[in-house]
Design a protein around this motif. Structure first.
Motif, PDB file in Angstrom:
ATOM      1  N   MET A 104      95.537 -11.896  84.451  1.00  0.00           N
ATOM      2  CA  MET A 104      95.255 -10.452  84.478  1.00  0.00           C
ATOM      3  C   MET A 104      96.361  -9.763  85.273  1.00  0.00           C
ATOM      4  O   MET A 104      96.332  -9.733  86.505  1.00  0.00           O
ATOM      5  CB  MET A 104      93.878 -10.197  85.091  1.00  0.00           C
ATOM      6  CG  MET A 104      92.739 -10.651  84.186  1.00  0.00           C
ATOM      7  SD  MET A 104      91.102 -10.469  84.919  1.00  0.00           S
ATOM      8  CE  MET A 104      91.014 -11.953  85.923  1.00  0.00           C
ATOM      9  N   ARG A 142     100.081  -9.388  78.187  1.00  0.00           N
ATOM     10  CA  ARG A 142      99.113  -8.330  77.885  1.00  0.00           C
ATOM     11  C   ARG A 142      98.700  -7.643  79.186  1.00  0.00           C
ATOM     12  O   ARG A 142      97.584  -7.826  79.677  1.00  0.00           O
ATOM     13  CB  ARG A 142      97.891  -8.913  77.180  1.00  0.00           C
ATOM     14  CG  ARG A 142      98.217  -9.564  75.837  1.00  0.00           C
ATOM     15  CD  ARG A 142      96.955 -10.098  75.198  1.00  0.00           C
ATOM     16  NE  ARG A 142      96.001  -9.032  74.934  1.00  0.00           N
ATOM     17  CZ  ARG A 142      94.688  -9.221  74.852  1.00  0.00           C
ATOM     18  NH1 ARG A 142      94.169 -10.418  75.051  1.00  0.00           N
ATOM     19  NH2 ARG A 142      93.878  -8.205  74.594  1.00  0.00           N
ATOM     20  N   ASP A 144      97.534  -4.786  81.892  1.00  0.00           N
ATOM     21  CA  ASP A 144      96.619  -3.649  81.912  1.00  0.00           C
ATOM     22  C   ASP A 144      97.272  -2.515  82.688  1.00  0.00           C
ATOM     23  O   ASP A 144      98.119  -2.751  83.557  1.00  0.00           O
ATOM     24  CB  ASP A 144      95.299  -4.009  82.607  1.00  0.00           C
ATOM     25  CG  ASP A 144      94.580  -5.176  81.956  1.00  0.00           C
ATOM     26  OD1 ASP A 144      94.651  -5.288  80.713  1.00  0.00           O
ATOM     27  OD2 ASP A 144      93.963  -5.966  82.679  1.00  0.00           O
ATOM     28  N   TYR A 314      85.296  -6.144  78.921  1.00  0.00           N
ATOM     29  CA  TYR A 314      86.638  -6.512  79.361  1.00  0.00           C
ATOM     30  C   TYR A 314      86.950  -7.959  79.003  1.00  0.00           C
ATOM     31  O   TYR A 314      88.059  -8.282  78.569  1.00  0.00           O
ATOM     32  CB  TYR A 314      86.775  -6.313  80.871  1.00  0.00           C
ATOM     33  CG  TYR A 314      88.154  -6.627  81.400  1.00  0.00           C
ATOM     34  CD1 TYR A 314      89.190  -5.704  81.275  1.00  0.00           C
ATOM     35  CD2 TYR A 314      88.438  -7.849  81.998  1.00  0.00           C
ATOM     36  CE1 TYR A 314      90.462  -5.987  81.738  1.00  0.00           C
ATOM     37  CE2 TYR A 314      89.709  -8.137  82.475  1.00  0.00           C
ATOM     38  CZ  TYR A 314      90.719  -7.201  82.341  1.00  0.00           C
ATOM     39  OH  TYR A 314      91.980  -7.497  82.787  1.00  0.00           O
ATOM     40  N   LYS A 318      90.168  -8.926  76.731  1.00  0.00           N
ATOM     41  CA  LYS A 318      91.257  -9.705  77.304  1.00  0.00           C
ATOM     42  C   LYS A 318      91.224 -11.178  76.926  1.00  0.00           C
ATOM     43  O   LYS A 318      92.195 -11.904  77.133  1.00  0.00           O
ATOM     44  CB  LYS A 318      91.220  -9.599  78.834  1.00  0.00           C
ATOM     45  CG  LYS A 318      91.485  -8.213  79.350  1.00  0.00           C
ATOM     46  CD  LYS A 318      92.902  -7.748  79.073  1.00  0.00           C
ATOM     47  CE  LYS A 318      93.915  -8.535  79.843  1.00  0.00           C
ATOM     48  NZ  LYS A 318      95.290  -8.034  79.653  1.00  0.00           N
ATOM     49  N   SER A 320      89.451 -13.359  78.494  1.00  0.00           N
ATOM     50  CA  SER A 320      89.512 -14.080  79.767  1.00  0.00           C
ATOM     51  C   SER A 320      88.550 -15.259  79.825  1.00  0.00           C
ATOM     52  O   SER A 320      88.625 -16.078  80.739  1.00  0.00           O
ATOM     53  CB  SER A 320      89.253 -13.124  80.938  1.00  0.00           C
ATOM     54  OG  SER A 320      88.088 -12.363  80.737  1.00  0.00           O
TER      55      SER A 320
END
Length: 339
Positions: A104, A142, A144, A314, A318, A320
């Motif tokens: 992130m 990627r 944010d 999120y 993402k 994640s």
């Protein structure tokens, strides 16, 4: 009801030094050393034993640390999800070395207008954020966009979304400003600003922890019935290799780690401070996002339910969950089961 009984996040301050002087932050005013890879290596193993899953390498400006890529590589090898926020000034020089190491990656941007953003950050970094976005996307990263929302810029959310996020297919993270210590952040957010935040938080490609809004409307943490689980959900490590309790922003006491983080965290003096989380006089009215987010995640209450949809949103945006799976494999069944 407590859902998770161990810390899930480590806020690892690699240095307090910064190459910006943001108006809403005082960390950059503190003198500071840099963490060493040897210290980090020892601590990462103990953080795994404690059950921590996410390492937020922070500062100051973390990219001032000349071995930042090495620290990230060590954390990834231990199975942690990694996160890092930068003002963009140094990212163009670091981009190749950081490639694939940050799950992130956040670029701070508080206005679509160069003069306003640079004035807020105390340094000319707007152009570097633009450059960093281009480099990161070309490398397949990627990132944010982390937008610190204040009363004076809440009306600019749409412009940042349209100019920077939508064309580059980036997630916009809305980070409501919070007061702490004697830092002049401009005060709280009005009901009109909270409503504007809520509106944007429902948009595709935008992340806002809705629990933040609920907590602010309720007047923040109550020391009579605390929602804050800062010390039991989050491990804070300083650049001096000290355990900071009950949180960085309050920082009542620091304990030298000396290669024994796991035992230190479990010790009676530390656990006595952990037990006071959210109950100290200075905790009244607190809305500090970096501690409330993990607090909402480990304890089932109304803020847990308010935060859950945005957290899932999120995670899907993402991907994640892939980091969680990587961590599960690295931990193995014995380590993963540690309470």
């Amino acid at each position: 009801m407590r859902l998770i009984h161990h810390p899930v996040l480590c806020n690892y301050y690699v240095t307090y030094r910064c190459n910006a002087s943001c108006s809403f932050c005082d960390i950059w005013e503190r003198p500071s050393p840099y963490v060493t890879p040897l210290e980090v290596g020892h601590n990462l193993k103990d953080l795994r034993r404690l059950g921590v899953r996410v390492i937020d390498f922070t500062g100051g400006e973390p990219l001032l640390h000349r071995q930042m890529d090495e620290l990230l590589r060590m954390a990834r090898a231990e199975g942690f999800i990694t996160t890092l926020t930068t003002n963009g000034l140094l990212y163009p020089k670091w981009a190749e070395r950081l490639r694939g190491l940050v799950d992130m990656l956040h670029f701070s941007l508080d206005s679509p207008h160069k003069e306003e953003h640079d004035a807020s950050r105390g340094v000319a970094c707007f152009d570097f954020v633009q450059e960093s976005i281009g480099i990161a996307t070309r490398l397949g990263e990627r990132p944010d966009i982390l937008f610190t929302v204040q009363e004076g810029n809440v009306h600019q959310i749409g412009e940042v979304w349209e100019q920077f996020c939508r064309p580059n297919k980036l997630v916009l993270i809305l980070n409501p400003i919070f007061d702490y210590n004697a830092v002049a952040t401009g005060g709280g957010l009005s009901e009109a600003a909270l409503q504007e935040l809520e509106k944007w938080g429902r948009q595709q490609g935008v992340y806002l922890n809705q629990g933040f809004i609920g907590l602010r409307r309720d007047g923040g943490n109550s020391i009579e019935k605390p929602v804050c689980k800062a010390a039991s959900s989050t491990v804070v490590i300083s650049p001096e290799n000290k355990l900071v309790l009950p949180c960085y922003h309050l920082g009542l006491q620091e304990f030298a780690i000396e290669g024994r983080l796991y035992d230190l965290y479990k010790s009676a003096p530390v656990q006595q401070l952990v037990a006071q989380e959210g109950r100290l006089p200075a905790c009244q009215g607190c809305t500090i996002n970096c501690y409330m987010q993990p607090s909402f995640a480990v304890n089932v209450n109304k803020y847990f339910w308010q935060a859950l949809p945005s957290t899932l949103k999120y995670t899907l945006m993402k991907g994640s969950w892939k980091g969680l799976w990587r961590g599960k494999k690295a931990y193995g069944p014995k380590e993963h089961s540690i309470p």
